[in-house]
Design an enzyme around this catalytic site. Structure first.
Site, PDB file in Angstrom:
ATOM      1  CB  ILE A 163      -1.020   0.028   1.170  1.00 29.45           C
ATOM      2  CG1 ILE A 163      -0.326   0.033   2.534  1.00 29.45           C
ATOM      3  CG2 ILE A 163      -1.984  -1.140   1.069  1.00 29.45           C
ATOM      4  CD1 ILE A 163      -1.301   0.296   3.688  1.00 29.45           C
ATOM      5  N   GLY A 205      13.164 -10.678   0.546  1.00 30.49           N
ATOM      6  CA  GLY A 205      12.104  -9.750   0.938  1.00 30.49           C
ATOM      7  C   GLY A 205      12.527  -8.847   2.084  1.00 30.49           C
ATOM      8  CG  LEU A 206      14.552  -9.952   5.017  1.00 29.00           C
ATOM      9  CD1 LEU A 206      15.553 -10.716   5.882  1.00 29.00           C
ATOM     10  CD2 LEU A 206      13.319  -9.577   5.854  1.00 29.00           C
ATOM     11  CB  SER A 231      19.491  -7.279  -0.134  1.00 25.15           C
ATOM     12  OG  SER A 231      18.848  -7.806  -1.259  1.00 25.15           O
ATOM     13  CG  ASP A 250      11.324  -1.837   0.407  1.00 25.15           C
ATOM     14  OD1 ASP A 250      10.383  -1.900   1.215  1.00 25.15           O
ATOM     15  OD2 ASP A 250      11.421  -2.552  -0.599  1.00 25.15           O
TER      16      ASP A 250
END
Ligand code: GLA
Length: 399
Positions: A42, A130-131, A133, A182
């Site tokens: 979102i 999914g972190l 990088s 992110d």
């Protein structure tokens, strides 16, 4: 990136091995990966998200080289990748290094006099998990190039600017139409705090992530995702279509899907065609409301409620937004049956990567052990588990 970070000393020694010279003019910069607690898919709809920076991070040793080139290596890759400061657009074609090239391009565009540098990258964020990088690489490059730019004294030292440059690099150099979450988390993270970020106004608030006897355990499906080749960009188009439909049905001109409330959604639901677009719209609008409810539960110390909302969010992203897949679904289903786990959900873009799990500290070791066995049996993939520590955002490390 791999699972062991070199110490600052080792990194400098390796730098000297590759680039020569001595260690007294090498500087070290770092930026973290992130985990998103809630508010998935979102950020690009103007919603509120709730990520936290991890202590897993990208680290680079950097030295000015007196040329007009940025020469880059990574400790786990062969070869030297080079960006010409007078022709950064060429960096779009690099198979590794396009994130950095995009950021350098953006900094120059924003008025920074970026100078030639040698850079050696390392880190411990599992790639494709999914972190974020990639955001960590972008922000490490951004903070290093900014601090070493010729005019840095007269420029802003606002890390939000760097986050925006990182996001633009993804759009223009990497083909991923990502939101700002992110890069913002990597730029602005604060130890032991999550960030409640309004992605439309970029207003934000730090919220202490105090889970008492509970721990955030990350379960990595070890199924790699690749945003560029995934459905990510397709979802962006679907929600743009969803916004058009909502505006039409409710006769408004909202700029973002998240300007609509849950009530608005239910008022419009009957008039929206029953199809995937309606499901996407429902996920986005209700997820935005869930973020508010989850943060309020957390602030009241109601972890059980917080965990319940995470599970609701997972159902929504799984069945309405459809970005999970067999491995993430298996990981989630298994977690829900584990003692001591009061909440779980996928985190990040999906299509592989990690789930986050809120697990009582006394059960955390058993949780990882049991999950490892059953997940491997179900998928044939050996997963990884990390207890999450929340760290600071992009910065120079002075040792
Ligand atoms: C990726 C993107 C973010 C965000 C998440 C999903 O991580 O880079 O901008 O959209 O997916 O929440």
């Amino acid at each position: 990136m791999h699972n062991n970070t070199l110490s600052a000393y080792e990194l400098k020694q390796l730098f000297i091995h590759y680039f020569g010279g001595s260690d007294n003019d090498i500087r070290i910069f770092t930026a973290p990966g992130r985990v998103n607690l809630i508010g998935e898919h979102i950020d690009y709809c103007g919603g509120s998200v709730f990520p936290a920076a991890l202590t897993l991070s990208c680290v680079a040793a950097v030295r000015l080289n007196g040329t007009t080139r940025i020469n880059m290596r990574a400790d786990d890759l062969d070869g030297l990748y080079s960006i010409d400061l007078d022709n950064t657009s060429e960096g779009r074609n690099l198979k590794w290094g396009n994130y950095q090239a995009g950021v350098i391009h953006g900094l120059i565009e924003a008025g920074y006099s970026v100078r030639g540098m040698d850079m050696l990258f390392t880190g411990d964020i599992p790639f494709g998990s999914g972190l974020s990088s990639s955001a960590a690489i972008e922000l490490t490059t951004a903070v290093a190039a900014r601090e070493l730019s010729e005019n840095h004294d007269s420029m802003s030292h606002d890390n939000i600017e760097l986050a925006l440059i990182g996001q633009k690099a993804e759009h223009t150099f990497c083909g991923v139409n990502c939101g700002i979450m992110d890069q913002f988390a990597s730029a602005m993270g604060r130890k032991d705090n999550a960030i409640l970020l309004n992605c439309s106004s970029l207003e934000y608030r730090y919220i202490p992530l105090d889970l008492g006897d509970y721990r955030v355990v990350l379960a990595n499906t070890c199924k790699k995702h690749s945003l560029g080749t995934s459905e990510y960009n397709k979802r962006r188009l679907e929600v743009a279509e969803g916004l058009k439909r909502m505006n039409k049905v409710l006769s408004r001109e909202c700029r973002n899907l998240c300007d609509y409330t849950e009530e608005d959604y239910y008022a419009a639901e009957g008039s929206l065609t029953h199809d995937k677009i309606r499901d996407r719209v429902k996920h986005v609008i209700l997820e935005n409301e869930r973020v508010r409810k989850a943060v309020s539960a957390l602030e009241k110390g109601d972890l059980v409620k917080f965990g319940e909302i995470l599970r609701e969010a997972n159902d929504s992203i799984r069945y309405l937004y459809e970005v999970t897949g067999y491995e993430l679904d298996t990981m989630y289903d298994l977690a829900c049956n584990e003692d001591g786990c009061i909440g779980s959900r996928m985190t990040g873009a999906g299509f592989g990567g990690c789930t986050i799990n809120i697990v009582h500290k006394d059960f955390a070791a058993g949780f990882a052990e049991n999950m490892k066995k059953s997940y491997t049996k179900a998928t044939g993939i050996v997963p990884e588990f990390y207890t999450c520590s929340i760290g600071d955002g992009a910065r120079e490390i002075t040792v």
